[in-house]
Design a protein around this motif. Structure first.
Motif, PDB file in Angstrom:
ATOM      1  N   GLN A  35       0.813  -1.217   0.000  1.00 25.80           N
ATOM      2  CA  GLN A  35       0.000   0.000   0.000  1.00 25.80           C
ATOM      3  C   GLN A  35       0.846   1.265   0.000  1.00 25.80           C
ATOM      4  N   SER A  36       2.130   1.128   0.265  1.00 30.55           N
ATOM      5  CA  SER A  36       3.026   2.283   0.265  1.00 30.55           C
ATOM      6  C   SER A  36       3.256   2.777  -1.157  1.00 30.55           C
ATOM      7  N   ASP A  37       3.410   4.068  -1.330  1.00 27.56           N
ATOM      8  CA  ASP A  37       3.691   4.642  -2.642  1.00 27.56           C
ATOM      9  C   ASP A  37       5.017   4.099  -3.174  1.00 27.56           C
ATOM     10  N   GLY A  38       5.017   3.697  -4.427  1.00 31.01           N
ATOM     11  CA  GLY A  38       6.241   3.218  -5.054  1.00 31.01           C
ATOM     12  C   GLY A  38       6.607   1.795  -4.726  1.00 31.01           C
ATOM     13  N   ALA A  39       5.698   1.036  -4.095  1.00 31.14           N
ATOM     14  CA  ALA A  39       5.986  -0.358  -3.744  1.00 31.14           C
ATOM     15  C   ALA A  39       5.553  -1.291  -4.868  1.00 31.14           C
ATOM     16  N   GLN A  40       6.306  -2.367  -5.053  1.00 30.12           N
ATOM     17  CA  GLN A  40       5.981  -3.353  -6.078  1.00 30.12           C
ATOM     18  C   GLN A  40       6.294  -4.741  -5.555  1.00 30.12           C
ATOM     19  N   ALA A  41       5.404  -5.686  -5.854  1.00 24.23           N
ATOM     20  CA  ALA A  41       5.607  -7.064  -5.409  1.00 24.23           C
ATOM     21  C   ALA A  41       6.733  -7.721  -6.198  1.00 24.23           C
ATOM     22  N   LEU A  42       7.497  -8.571  -5.515  1.00 21.11           N
ATOM     23  CA  LEU A  42       8.580  -9.334  -6.121  1.00 21.11           C
ATOM     24  C   LEU A  42       8.340 -10.807  -5.859  1.00 21.11           C
TER      25      LEU A  42
ATOM     26  N   ALA B 118      -6.784  -9.189 -14.594  1.00 24.58           N
ATOM     27  CA  ALA B 118      -7.877  -8.608 -13.811  1.00 24.58           C
ATOM     28  C   ALA B 118      -7.430  -8.136 -12.437  1.00 24.58           C
ATOM     29  N   LEU B 119      -6.153  -8.292 -12.093  1.00 20.99           N
ATOM     30  CA  LEU B 119      -5.672  -7.877 -10.777  1.00 20.99           C
ATOM     31  C   LEU B 119      -5.798  -6.366 -10.592  1.00 20.99           C
ATOM     32  N   ASP B 120      -6.241  -5.985  -9.418  1.00 22.72           N
ATOM     33  CA  ASP B 120      -6.303  -4.564  -9.059  1.00 22.72           C
ATOM     34  C   ASP B 120      -4.959  -4.126  -8.468  1.00 22.72           C
ATOM     35  N   GLU B 121      -4.780  -2.829  -8.353  1.00 22.35           N
ATOM     36  CA  GLU B 121      -3.564  -2.285  -7.756  1.00 22.35           C
ATOM     37  C   GLU B 121      -3.384  -2.822  -6.333  1.00 22.35           C
ATOM     38  N   GLY B 122      -2.214  -3.396  -6.051  1.00 23.53           N
ATOM     39  CA  GLY B 122      -1.934  -3.912  -4.721  1.00 23.53           C
ATOM     40  C   GLY B 122      -2.519  -5.280  -4.421  1.00 23.53           C
ATOM     41  N   GLU B 123      -3.264  -5.875  -5.362  1.00 28.69           N
ATOM     42  CA  GLU B 123      -3.837  -7.205  -5.160  1.00 28.69           C
ATOM     43  C   GLU B 123      -2.768  -8.269  -5.409  1.00 28.69           C
ATOM     44  N   VAL B 124      -2.758  -9.296  -4.581  1.00 26.09           N
ATOM     45  CA  VAL B 124      -1.702 -10.307  -4.625  1.00 26.09           C
ATOM     46  C   VAL B 124      -2.303 -11.685  -4.885  1.00 26.09           C
ATOM     47  N   ILE B 125      -1.746 -12.401  -5.866  1.00 29.25           N
ATOM     48  CA  ILE B 125      -2.132 -13.798  -6.062  1.00 29.25           C
ATOM     49  C   ILE B 125      -1.551 -14.625  -4.918  1.00 29.25           C
ATOM     50  N   THR B 126      -2.395 -15.400  -4.264  1.00 35.28           N
ATOM     51  CA  THR B 126      -1.932 -16.230  -3.146  1.00 35.28           C
ATOM     52  C   THR B 126      -1.928 -17.721  -3.470  1.00 35.28           C
ATOM     53  N   GLU B 127      -2.771 -18.133  -4.415  1.00 31.79           N
ATOM     54  CA  GLU B 127      -2.911 -19.564  -4.721  1.00 31.79           C
ATOM     55  C   GLU B 127      -3.547 -19.725  -6.094  1.00 31.79           C
ATOM     56  N   VAL B 128      -3.283 -20.857  -6.719  1.00 33.53           N
ATOM     57  CA  VAL B 128      -3.934 -21.211  -7.981  1.00 33.53           C
ATOM     58  C   VAL B 128      -4.522 -22.609  -7.819  1.00 33.53           C
ATOM     59  N   ARG B 129      -5.783 -22.764  -8.203  1.00 33.93           N
ATOM     60  CA  ARG B 129      -6.467 -24.052  -8.074  1.00 33.93           C
ATOM     61  C   ARG B 129      -6.785 -24.592  -9.457  1.00 33.93           C
ATOM     62  N   PHE B 130      -6.218 -25.769  -9.762  1.00 32.13           N
ATOM     63  CA  PHE B 130      -6.377 -26.394 -11.069  1.00 32.13           C
ATOM     64  C   PHE B 130      -7.332 -27.581 -10.986  1.00 32.13           C
ATOM     65  N   PRO B 131      -8.460 -27.555 -11.696  1.00 33.43           N
ATOM     66  CA  PRO B 131      -9.261 -28.777 -11.835  1.00 33.43           C
ATOM     67  C   PRO B 131      -8.431 -29.814 -12.586  1.00 33.43           C
ATOM     68  N   ILE B 132      -8.303 -30.997 -12.048  1.00 33.38           N
ATOM     69  CA  ILE B 132      -7.426 -32.000 -12.648  1.00 33.38           C
ATOM     70  C   ILE B 132      -8.156 -32.706 -13.797  1.00 33.38           C
ATOM     71  N   PRO B 133      -7.596 -32.655 -15.002  1.00 37.90           N
ATOM     72  CA  PRO B 133      -8.266 -33.281 -16.152  1.00 37.90           C
ATOM     73  C   PRO B 133      -8.046 -34.786 -16.200  1.00 37.90           C
ATOM     74  N   GLN B 134      -8.842 -35.449 -17.023  1.00 30.00           N
ATOM     75  CA  GLN B 134      -8.654 -36.878 -17.251  1.00 30.00           C
ATOM     76  C   GLN B 134      -7.369 -37.129 -18.038  1.00 30.00           C
ATOM     77  N   LYS B 135      -7.130 -36.284 -19.033  1.00 36.37           N
ATOM     78  CA  LYS B 135      -5.928 -36.341 -19.849  1.00 36.37           C
ATOM     79  C   LYS B 135      -5.481 -34.915 -20.136  1.00 36.37           C
ATOM     80  N   SER B 136      -4.185 -34.717 -20.265  1.00 40.67           N
ATOM     81  CA  SER B 136      -3.689 -33.382 -20.599  1.00 40.67           C
ATOM     82  C   SER B 136      -2.264 -33.470 -21.106  1.00 40.67           C
ATOM     83  N   HIS B 137      -1.872 -32.433 -21.817  1.00 40.06           N
ATOM     84  CA  HIS B 137      -0.472 -32.320 -22.220  1.00 40.06           C
ATOM     85  C   HIS B 137      -0.222 -30.893 -22.689  1.00 40.06           C
TER      86      HIS B 137
END
Length: 263
Positions: free
Chosen positions: A20-27, A151-170
């Motif tokens: 939330q501080s001015d000039g801050a960026q996530a790493l 679609a991320l807003d300013e200062g919004e942080v991704i915390t997790e990703v949830r993947f539906p597991i397919p029957q087959k994939s590549h």
């Protein structure tokens, strides 16, 4: 490089507060941001490192059977640990960049940056994953909004990703050898209710779904189902590595190879 401050919070709440501080960026893993700083294309006053946040690391199965991956989890860890439940995703992660990139880069950083040639966006869109942030849940179909745009807003942080597991994939990637990014990459996932096909590296709009291929493969999950299809070169990236027509051709070729490998 130039002088800047760095903070290394240990909780999501502390990271959000620091951002939330001015000039801050996530790493995240820094595989994109650090070269950007070196080229002086960005000049944040403070970097907020997410690498020490334990609740943003690790891989597990949800009660609904989705594969949940903390946003600060490295590509190498996804490659090593996801295979038992989702081999297609583990294969993708094992071919990102080189060992140095895989051991530092994170899934959250990749999705937040949304490079038009990155691999993870294809997996997220190709599976209908859900992007979890500190404030909400975003469906992959709504998350990716164009080249380097999400679609991320300013200062919004991704915390997790949830993947539906397919029957087959590549995931099949035609590698640009200098960068190891995808000149064209295609993720194919078959579910009980149909097939999803997501393409990265090809379009000026970034990652996209190839709906015609999805319909054809939902009826017949084989490479020959693509024979009558073609990809329009309009809107495809053209550069010294490949023309729009070449990339359009590769989309079909890589999709067919992904289907054959998955099947």
């Amino acid at each position: 490089m130039y002088a800047f401050e760095i903070e290394r919070p240990s909780t999501i709440a502390d990271a959000v507060k620091a951002l939330q501080s001015d000039g801050a960026q996530a790493l995240g893993g820094g595989q994109t941001l650090i070269p950007t700083l070196k080229a002086r294309l960005a000049a944040p006053e403070t970097l907020v490192s997410l690498s020490a946040i334990g609740e943003m690391q690790g891989i597990c199965l949800s009660d609904q059977g989705a594969l949940c991956i903390g946003a600060a989890t490295t590509h190498a860890r996804v490659a090593a640990e996801a295979g038992a439940h989702f081999p297609g995703l583990a294969h993708l992660a094992s071919h990102i960049g080189d060992p140095a990139v895989r051991n530092r880069g994170t899934i959250g950083g990749s999705l937040a940056n949304n490079d038009p040639a990155a691999c993870y966006p294809a997996a997220a869109l190709g599976t209908g994953a859900v992007i979890i942030t500190n404030t909400r849940q975003i469906a992959a179909d709504d998350y990716f909004q164009g080249m380097f745009t999400t679609a991320l807003d300013e200062g919004e942080v991704i915390t997790e990703v949830r993947f539906p597991i397919p029957q087959k994939s590549h995931y099949m990637k035609f590698v640009q050898p200098a960068s190891r990014f995808a000149l064209v990459g295609v993720f194919v996932a078959q579910y009980a209710d149909g097939v999803r096909v997501a393409v990265t590296g090809a379009s000026e709009e970034g990652v996209f779904r190839w709906s015609a291929a999805e319909a054809a493969l939902s009826a017949d999950f084989s490479a020959k189902a693509l024979d009558a299809l073609s990809v329009d070169a309009d809107g495809m990236i053209g550069d010294l590595h490949g023309s729009p027509a070449y990339r359009a051709h590769l989309v079909k070729v890589m999709t067919g190879r992904a289907v054959t490998a998955a099947a």
